[in-house]
Design a protein around this motif. Structure first.
Motif, PDB file in Angstrom:
ATOM      1  N   TRP A 241       0.766  -1.124   0.091  1.00  0.00           N
ATOM      2  CA  TRP A 241      -0.004   0.043   0.190  1.00  0.00           C
ATOM      3  C   TRP A 241       0.934   1.309   0.004  1.00  0.00           C
ATOM      4  CZ3 TRP A 241      -4.711   0.727  -1.310  1.00  0.00           C
ATOM      5  CH2 TRP A 241      -5.794  -0.188  -1.166  1.00  0.00           C
ATOM      6  N   LEU A 242       1.822   1.161   0.613  1.00  0.00           N
ATOM      7  CA  LEU A 242       2.937   2.483   0.727  1.00  0.00           C
ATOM      8  C   LEU A 242       3.415   2.651  -0.505  1.00  0.00           C
ATOM      9  CD1 LEU A 242       4.253   4.684   2.303  1.00  0.00           C
ATOM     10  CD2 LEU A 242       5.887   2.940   2.813  1.00  0.00           C
ATOM     11  N   VAL A 243       3.962   1.707  -1.357  1.00  0.00           N
ATOM     12  CA  VAL A 243       4.593   1.786  -2.812  1.00  0.00           C
ATOM     13  C   VAL A 243       3.426   2.035  -3.557  1.00  0.00           C
ATOM     14  CG1 VAL A 243       5.503   0.453  -4.681  1.00  0.00           C
ATOM     15  CG2 VAL A 243       6.097   0.002  -2.058  1.00  0.00           C
ATOM     16  N   ALA A 244       2.256   1.677  -3.371  1.00  0.00           N
ATOM     17  CA  ALA A 244       1.058   2.267  -4.266  1.00  0.00           C
ATOM     18  C   ALA A 244       0.685   3.684  -4.183  1.00  0.00           C
ATOM     19  CB  ALA A 244      -0.197   1.202  -4.042  1.00  0.00           C
ATOM     20  N   VAL A 245       0.673   4.124  -3.021  1.00  0.00           N
ATOM     21  CA  VAL A 245       0.428   5.649  -2.658  1.00  0.00           C
ATOM     22  C   VAL A 245       1.509   6.499  -3.176  1.00  0.00           C
ATOM     23  CG1 VAL A 245       0.157   7.386  -0.741  1.00  0.00           C
ATOM     24  CG2 VAL A 245      -0.820   5.073  -0.624  1.00  0.00           C
TER      25      VAL A 245
ATOM     26  N   GLY B  50       3.975  10.088  -7.271  1.00  0.00           N
ATOM     27  CA  GLY B  50       5.131  10.138  -8.310  1.00  0.00           C
ATOM     28  C   GLY B  50       4.456  10.513  -9.781  1.00  0.00           C
ATOM     29  N   ILE B  51       3.202   9.703 -10.112  1.00  0.00           N
ATOM     30  CA  ILE B  51       2.702   9.843 -11.442  1.00  0.00           C
ATOM     31  C   ILE B  51       2.105  10.982 -11.369  1.00  0.00           C
ATOM     32  CG2 ILE B  51       0.880   9.061 -12.957  1.00  0.00           C
ATOM     33  CD1 ILE B  51       1.415   6.139 -11.963  1.00  0.00           C
ATOM     34  N   ILE B  52       1.442  11.529 -10.448  1.00  0.00           N
ATOM     35  CA  ILE B  52       0.767  13.051 -10.275  1.00  0.00           C
ATOM     36  C   ILE B  52       1.738  14.051 -10.566  1.00  0.00           C
ATOM     37  CG2 ILE B  52      -0.441  14.400  -8.977  1.00  0.00           C
ATOM     38  CD1 ILE B  52      -1.995  12.275  -7.862  1.00  0.00           C
TER      39      ILE B  52
ATOM     40  N   GLY C  93       0.856  24.210  -5.013  1.00  0.00           N
ATOM     41  CA  GLY C  93       1.431  25.036  -6.143  1.00  0.00           C
ATOM     42  C   GLY C  93       2.798  24.882  -6.266  1.00  0.00           C
ATOM     43  N   GLN C  94       3.672  24.841  -5.341  1.00  0.00           N
ATOM     44  CA  GLN C  94       4.994  24.511  -5.692  1.00  0.00           C
ATOM     45  C   GLN C  94       5.549  23.335  -6.264  1.00  0.00           C
ATOM     46  OE1 GLN C  94       7.584  26.617  -5.281  1.00  0.00           O
ATOM     47  NE2 GLN C  94       9.277  25.179  -5.595  1.00  0.00           N
ATOM     48  N   LEU C  95       4.890  22.260  -5.844  1.00  0.00           N
ATOM     49  CA  LEU C  95       4.943  20.870  -6.325  1.00  0.00           C
ATOM     50  C   LEU C  95       4.287  20.675  -7.704  1.00  0.00           C
ATOM     51  CD1 LEU C  95       4.375  18.805  -2.934  1.00  0.00           C
ATOM     52  CD2 LEU C  95       6.800  19.442  -4.138  1.00  0.00           C
ATOM     53  N   PHE C  96       3.088  21.117  -7.722  1.00  0.00           N
ATOM     54  CA  PHE C  96       2.340  20.460  -8.948  1.00  0.00           C
ATOM     55  C   PHE C  96       1.752  21.766  -9.889  1.00  0.00           C
ATOM     56  CE2 PHE C  96       1.538  17.193  -5.584  1.00  0.00           C
ATOM     57  CZ  PHE C  96       2.423  16.319  -6.137  1.00  0.00           C
TER      58      PHE C  96
END
Length: 360
Positions: free
Chosen positions: A9-13, A18-20, A323-326
């Motif tokens: 679950w941690l890897v999935a989250v 990461g994809i976002i 805003g800074q990240l995405f």
């Protein structure tokens, strides 16, 4: 739940985040459409549930989900067109007035400030109001040539303009498909969840839905009401640029204190330039003071409440971090994610308080 499952679950989250992050530049139209779909879905459901009966012809029928979605989209499009038809001429009139009055303001500022600057600092304000008026008039005429400006923009920034138009067209398209398939998407997502986690996941999802529903719909209502209040209030006290300042103050109200602070600053600057005396600013301060009391003590508790459970500083940090990240997509995603995290923390707190570790 064993250690291996927790790791999965941690890897999935982390993978989802990461994809976002990687897809952030293209996510904006999808996120805007998703937020609009979430807000408009109840209306589509109500229209879809309406049943038309005819006792004389002995038949009954209901509108399909697709027809209900089209009706809601037409309604949203009509509201947007009406707002644009009202706002664009008004804002254009305000900007024309501003361009005509800036030289007058500068002349008054020069008359009042030049003696003081000369006396205290030995500085002379070299301002030619007539020259500034000519520059502004010429630039305004150039700005008014929309066809020429559009052609120049397309020729110099063709791909940027095409990308912007593509995103603009993509929003209603994605919104349509999300609204038509909303219930199907929820059912398919639910079917993929592990059965052991289904009950708790549905409980948390229901809590998140209650938080977001109350917050988003309530906040939109507060923003619209406060825009009307500030625009009317500033107009009543005689501020020339009441409309744009009032609308800006209300619509930026979803960021704590930003709408109030920016609106008050613009109103004070405009008031100083228009009235020329500090005591004439008192009515402006009263309008914004009453606006803060109305918003914080009446509208927000009544329409929004404290269901989101986040301190204003946390909301500001979440918006800035998103805003800074995405980019802009992160700003859109910040509050829903923050609300979901707040709900998760509440459930985690309840579990912790009932655990053997806490109770000893």
């Amino acid at each position: 739940m064993n250690k291996h499952t927790n790791t999965v679950w941690l890897v999935a989250v982390l993978s989802v985040f990461g994809i976002i992050y990687l897809l952030g530049p293209i996510l904006t139209p999808f996120l805007i459409a998703a937020i609009l779909a979430y807000i408009a879905n109840p209306l589509v459901g109500k229209i879809e549930a309406i049943q038309f009966n005819s006792k004389r012809a002995k038949f009954s029928f209901k509108l399909s989900r697709t027809i209900a979605t089209l009706l809601v989209l037409l309604f949203l499009f009509a509201v947007l067109i009406i707002i644009m038809l009202i706002m664009i001429p008004l804002l254009q009139h305000e900007f024309v007035q501003l361009s005509q009055k800036i030289p007058v303001y500068l002349n008054a500022a020069k008359t009042n400030l030049e003696p003081w600057l000369q006396k205290n600092f030995g500085v002379s304000a070299e301002i030619d109001p007539a020259q500034i008026q000519a520059i502004l008039t010429e630039n305004w005429k150039t700005t008014g040539n929309f066809a020429k400006n559009i052609a120049l923009s397309v020729s110099s920034h063709g791909m940027t303009v095409i990308g912007w138009l593509g995103n603009l067209i993509l929003i209603p398209l994605v919104l349509f498909y999300l609204l038509v398939d909303w219930n199907i998407l929820l059912q398919k997502t639910s079917a993929l969840l592990p059965r052991s986690l289904l009950g708790k996941t549905q409980e948390i999802a229901a809590d998140i839905d209650a938080v977001l529903a109350e917050f988003l719909r309530g906040q939109l209502t507060v923003m619209l009401l406060m825009s009307v209040f500030y625009a009317v209030g500033l107009w009543l006290v005689g501020l020339e640029f009441a409309l744009p300042i009032g609308i800006l103050s209300g619509l930026l109200g979803f960021i704590p204190y930003l709408g109030f602070g920016l609106g008050l600053t613009l109103a004070v600057i405009s008031g100083v330039l228009q009235f020329g005396s500090l005591h004439d600013l008192i009515p402006l301060l009263i309008v914004f003071g009453m606006g803060q009391l109305l918003e914080s003590m009446a509208l927000t508790p009544w329409l929004v409440g404290d269901r989101i459970g986040l301190h204003p500083l946390v909301v500001i940090f979440a918006l800035m971090a998103g805003g800074q990240l995405f980019g802009f997509a992160g700003v859109l995603l910040a509050l829903p994610v923050s609300a979901a995290i707040a709900v998760g923390f509440r459930h985690a707190k309840q579990k912790y308080l009932s655990s053997h570790f806490y109770l000893g």
